[in-house]
Design a protein around this motif. Structure first.
Motif, PDB file in Angstrom:
ATOM      1  N   VAL A   1       8.421 -14.874 -37.135  1.00 13.97           N
ATOM      2  CA  VAL A   1       9.637 -14.683 -37.857  1.00 13.97           C
ATOM      3  C   VAL A   1      10.143 -16.136 -37.799  1.00 13.97           C
ATOM      4  O   VAL A   1      10.915 -16.415 -38.723  1.00 13.97           O
ATOM      5  CB  VAL A   1      10.577 -13.586 -37.046  1.00 13.97           C
ATOM      6  CG1 VAL A   1      12.233 -13.831 -37.682  1.00 13.97           C
ATOM      7  CG2 VAL A   1       9.790 -12.391 -37.053  1.00 13.97           C
ATOM      8  N   GLY A   2      10.240 -16.986 -36.800  1.00 13.87           N
ATOM      9  CA  GLY A   2      10.710 -18.136 -36.694  1.00 13.87           C
ATOM     10  C   GLY A   2       9.911 -19.105 -35.840  1.00 13.87           C
ATOM     11  O   GLY A   2       9.033 -18.677 -35.164  1.00 13.87           O
ATOM     12  N   HIS A   3      10.390 -20.385 -36.028  1.00 14.70           N
ATOM     13  CA  HIS A   3       9.457 -21.276 -35.500  1.00 14.70           C
ATOM     14  C   HIS A   3      10.293 -22.572 -35.008  1.00 14.70           C
ATOM     15  O   HIS A   3      10.997 -22.978 -35.919  1.00 14.70           O
ATOM     16  CB  HIS A   3       8.327 -21.556 -36.098  1.00 14.70           C
ATOM     17  CG  HIS A   3       7.428 -22.632 -35.714  1.00 14.70           C
ATOM     18  ND1 HIS A   3       6.178 -22.813 -34.688  1.00 14.70           N
ATOM     19  CD2 HIS A   3       7.408 -24.245 -36.048  1.00 14.70           C
ATOM     20  CE1 HIS A   3       5.834 -23.969 -34.503  1.00 14.70           C
ATOM     21  NE2 HIS A   3       6.442 -24.767 -35.171  1.00 14.70           N
ATOM     22  N   THR A   4      10.087 -23.231 -33.831  1.00 17.85           N
ATOM     23  CA  THR A   4      10.645 -24.355 -33.311  1.00 17.85           C
ATOM     24  C   THR A   4       9.767 -25.361 -32.852  1.00 17.85           C
ATOM     25  O   THR A   4       8.756 -25.057 -31.932  1.00 17.85           O
ATOM     26  CB  THR A   4      11.809 -24.439 -32.428  1.00 17.85           C
ATOM     27  OG1 THR A   4      13.000 -23.479 -32.862  1.00 17.85           O
ATOM     28  CG2 THR A   4      12.536 -25.624 -31.996  1.00 17.85           C
ATOM     29  N   LYS A   5       9.574 -26.553 -33.469  1.00 14.93           N
ATOM     30  CA  LYS A   5       8.620 -27.541 -32.980  1.00 14.93           C
ATOM     31  C   LYS A   5       9.381 -28.495 -32.041  1.00 14.93           C
ATOM     32  O   LYS A   5      10.381 -29.263 -32.270  1.00 14.93           O
ATOM     33  CB  LYS A   5       8.308 -28.636 -34.274  1.00 14.93           C
ATOM     34  CG  LYS A   5       7.249 -29.593 -33.845  1.00 14.93           C
ATOM     35  CD  LYS A   5       6.903 -30.338 -35.004  1.00 14.93           C
ATOM     36  CE  LYS A   5       5.774 -31.548 -34.680  1.00 14.93           C
ATOM     37  NZ  LYS A   5       5.403 -32.263 -35.732  1.00 14.93           N
ATOM     38  N   ILE A   6       9.090 -28.271 -30.832  1.00  9.09           N
ATOM     39  CA  ILE A   6       9.588 -28.528 -29.674  1.00  9.09           C
ATOM     40  C   ILE A   6       9.635 -30.342 -29.603  1.00  9.09           C
ATOM     41  O   ILE A   6      10.729 -30.753 -29.200  1.00  9.09           O
ATOM     42  CB  ILE A   6       9.139 -28.169 -28.242  1.00  9.09           C
ATOM     43  CG1 ILE A   6       9.124 -26.672 -28.342  1.00  9.09           C
ATOM     44  CG2 ILE A   6       9.838 -28.596 -27.049  1.00  9.09           C
ATOM     45  CD1 ILE A   6      10.514 -26.142 -28.261  1.00  9.09           C
ATOM     46  N   ALA A   7       8.733 -30.831 -30.080  1.00  3.62           N
ATOM     47  CA  ALA A   7       8.688 -32.436 -30.071  1.00  3.62           C
ATOM     48  C   ALA A   7       9.772 -33.079 -31.256  1.00  3.62           C
ATOM     49  O   ALA A   7      10.501 -33.901 -30.887  1.00  3.62           O
ATOM     50  CB  ALA A   7       7.342 -33.042 -30.606  1.00  3.62           C
ATOM     51  N   THR A   8      10.079 -32.153 -32.089  1.00  8.78           N
ATOM     52  CA  THR A   8      11.225 -32.878 -32.879  1.00  8.78           C
ATOM     53  C   THR A   8      12.572 -32.687 -32.278  1.00  8.78           C
ATOM     54  O   THR A   8      13.383 -33.569 -32.266  1.00  8.78           O
ATOM     55  CB  THR A   8      11.264 -31.931 -34.118  1.00  8.78           C
ATOM     56  OG1 THR A   8       9.950 -31.931 -34.953  1.00  8.78           O
ATOM     57  CG2 THR A   8      12.507 -32.178 -35.112  1.00  8.78           C
ATOM     58  N   LEU A   9      12.661 -31.518 -31.566  1.00  9.13           N
ATOM     59  CA  LEU A   9      13.690 -31.422 -30.699  1.00  9.13           C
ATOM     60  C   LEU A   9      14.036 -32.441 -29.637  1.00  9.13           C
ATOM     61  O   LEU A   9      15.079 -32.830 -29.223  1.00  9.13           O
ATOM     62  CB  LEU A   9      13.863 -29.802 -30.076  1.00  9.13           C
ATOM     63  CG  LEU A   9      15.034 -29.125 -29.525  1.00  9.13           C
ATOM     64  CD1 LEU A   9      15.048 -27.650 -29.729  1.00  9.13           C
ATOM     65  CD2 LEU A   9      15.156 -29.758 -27.977  1.00  9.13           C
ATOM     66  N   GLU A  10      13.028 -32.502 -28.921  1.00  8.12           N
ATOM     67  CA  GLU A  10      12.718 -33.575 -27.758  1.00  8.12           C
ATOM     68  C   GLU A  10      13.182 -35.073 -28.437  1.00  8.12           C
ATOM     69  O   GLU A  10      13.926 -35.704 -27.673  1.00  8.12           O
ATOM     70  CB  GLU A  10      11.607 -33.387 -26.990  1.00  8.12           C
ATOM     71  CG  GLU A  10      11.425 -32.165 -26.339  1.00  8.12           C
ATOM     72  CD  GLU A  10       9.782 -32.144 -25.714  1.00  8.12           C
ATOM     73  OE1 GLU A  10       9.974 -31.434 -24.638  1.00  8.12           O
ATOM     74  OE2 GLU A  10       9.078 -32.638 -26.215  1.00  8.12           O
TER      75      GLU A  10
END
Length: 454
Positions: A84-93
């Motif tokens: 349903v959804g996705h977050t790329k953690i490296a971008t956030l970090e």
């Protein structure tokens, strides 16, 4: 310099974080812990970027080492596993310039203890507090199982069943807002690897969320990537007010029998579990005694539901902020009551906001199938294609929520508030640019930091 002798009631994660912050501020700190041994029960915990920055700043991360696990991505799913959804953690970090860690509570606690003791904090176990006298004098007399102590200032960091809070506000009692509660469990990666269906979930280090009607499962790796941590939200016929140990395992297995076969196989590997209540405290009108010589932090003041993983994080923020305030007392720039006033003025709204966003995320994750659920999924959909978006129902990746919650820095907030207080109520501005430091940090210094890393 004005020496100040501070007692902290409770040596949990919040109490130890507060001890570190106060010791760094120049105070003499004693922690009274009711348990016979130092330690932390439970399973995994998220050290989201708003507190990972504190662990780095205080050197706690170096003590925990590889047991602070970084994961690659967050995947939001329907109950059946549909993405349903996705977050790329490296971008956030990268944007926040801080990591998002997951860790076993015991490893986090050990790291906090090591740093606290290195800073000279005195930890006394088997010292359950039975009474506080704070009204007769400016000093506070604390009666405990290990004797009587007299402090200039006392911090109640003693959790949901806080003795300190009961002394200050005897009519306040935490309450479960709904019948929602949670199982917690850990399954070894090695066991999951042997299962031809479930092993797909651990091909890389991820955080996974399966959303369903009045239930969800969230998972992530801990213990240097050797253990698979699960938090399993569900509802009961009645409200739960105390942890239930040794829950009949068929209850857990049946609760998730219709979930994605991969996670269902992992759930079926769980052979014992406890059921944890979700208790909420406040919002209170005050966190302190009339003389401002006793103050509350963490769950003692503002316990919250767990849907944003911010309970312990908010307690750590309290401690970090309070430490900056007490530093000004030690420096002779503020009276103790002024320090407590600014702590309450600034931190109480922040804690309430955390309680609210935690409620909100639970409502989003627990939606039943239907129009609201379909709308939720539709606005997350651009994340699956890596498209640009400015708002999402995935609050773990929603830009505004990420900046407000995970981009927050409690010590920086304290510095700003204290600078304004000491400047007659208005934050000082740069003599050349006219820009206040807090705004410079928010809008300019973040990308300057990025450039410095290139």
């Amino acid at each position: 310099m004005s020496p100040i002798n501070i007692g902290i009631v409770g040596a949990g994660i919040g109490g130890l974080a507060t001890a570190i912050a106060l010791a760094r501020a120049g105070a003499t700190v004693t922690v009274l812990e009711s348990a016979a041994e130092l330690g932390e029960i439970g399973a995994g915990i998220q050290m989201t970027p708003n507190v990972s920055i504190l662990l780095k700043r205080w050197g706690v991360d170096k003590e925990i080492g590889d047991n602070l696990v970084r994961f690659e991505e967050l995947n939001m799913r329907r109950k059946d596993g549909t993405p349903v959804g996705h977050t790329k953690i490296a971008t956030l970090e990268k944007t926040l310039n801080r990591p998002w860690w997951v860790v076993h509570r015991a490893h986090l606690h050990e790291g906090l203890v090591t740093v606290a003791e290195r800073l000279g904090v005195k930890l006394i176990v088997d010292a359950a507090v039975t009474a506080l006298e704070y009204a007769k004098n400016q000093s506070v007399t604390v009666t405990s199982r290990k004797g009587t102590f007299v402090f200039d200032f006392v911090v109640g960091a003693d959790g949901i069943n806080s003795v300190t809070r009961k002394s200050l506000f005897p009519d306040v009692a935490p309450e479960p807002p709904t019948t929602n509660c949670a199982y917690r469990a850990i399954v070894p990666y090695e066991q999951i690897r042997k299962d031809p269906v479930a092993r797909e979930l651990i091909e890389k280090k991820t955080m996974e969320v399966w959303m369903a009607d009045n239930a969800y499962i969230i998972t992530y790796p801990i213990c240097a990537g050797t253990m698979f941590n699960l938090v399993l939200s569900h509802h009961r016929p009645e409200k739960l007010r105390a942890t239930q140990h040794d829950v009949p395992i068929h209850e857990l297995h049946n609760e998730y029998k219709d979930f994605d076969p991969r996670i269902k196989r992992v759930v079926d590997m769980i052979d014992s579990t406890s059921r944890w209540p979700l208790m909420v405290t406040g919002p209170l009108k005050s966190w302190s005694s009339p003389r401002k010589n006793v103050v509350l932090t963490g769950d003692a003041a503002h316990s919250m539901v767990n849907h944003m993983a911010q309970g312990a994080a908010t307690a750590m923020e309290d401690g970090a902020f309070l430490g900056k305030c007490i530093a000004k007392v030690v420096e002779g720039k503020l009276r103790l009551d002024e320090a407590v006033d600014i702590y309450e003025k600034e931190r109480m709204p922040k804690a309430f906001a955390k309680q609210q966003v935690s409620f909100l995320n639970g409502a989003i994750w627990h939606l039943p199938d239907g129009p609201a659920q379909q709308a939720r999924d539709a606005v997350m959909a651009p994340e699956l294609q890596g498209q640009y978006y400015v708002k999402s129902s995935n609050l773990y990746g929603d830009p505004k929520t990420v900046l407000d919650v995970y981009g927050y820095d409690a010590e920086q907030h304290a510095d700003t508030a204290l600078a304004a207080l000491l400047n007659g109520g208005r934050e000082p501005v740069d003599a050349n640019t006219g820009i206040a430091k807090s705004l410079e940090d928010e809008f300019i210094n973040w990308f300057q930091a990025e450039k410095a890393k290139l």
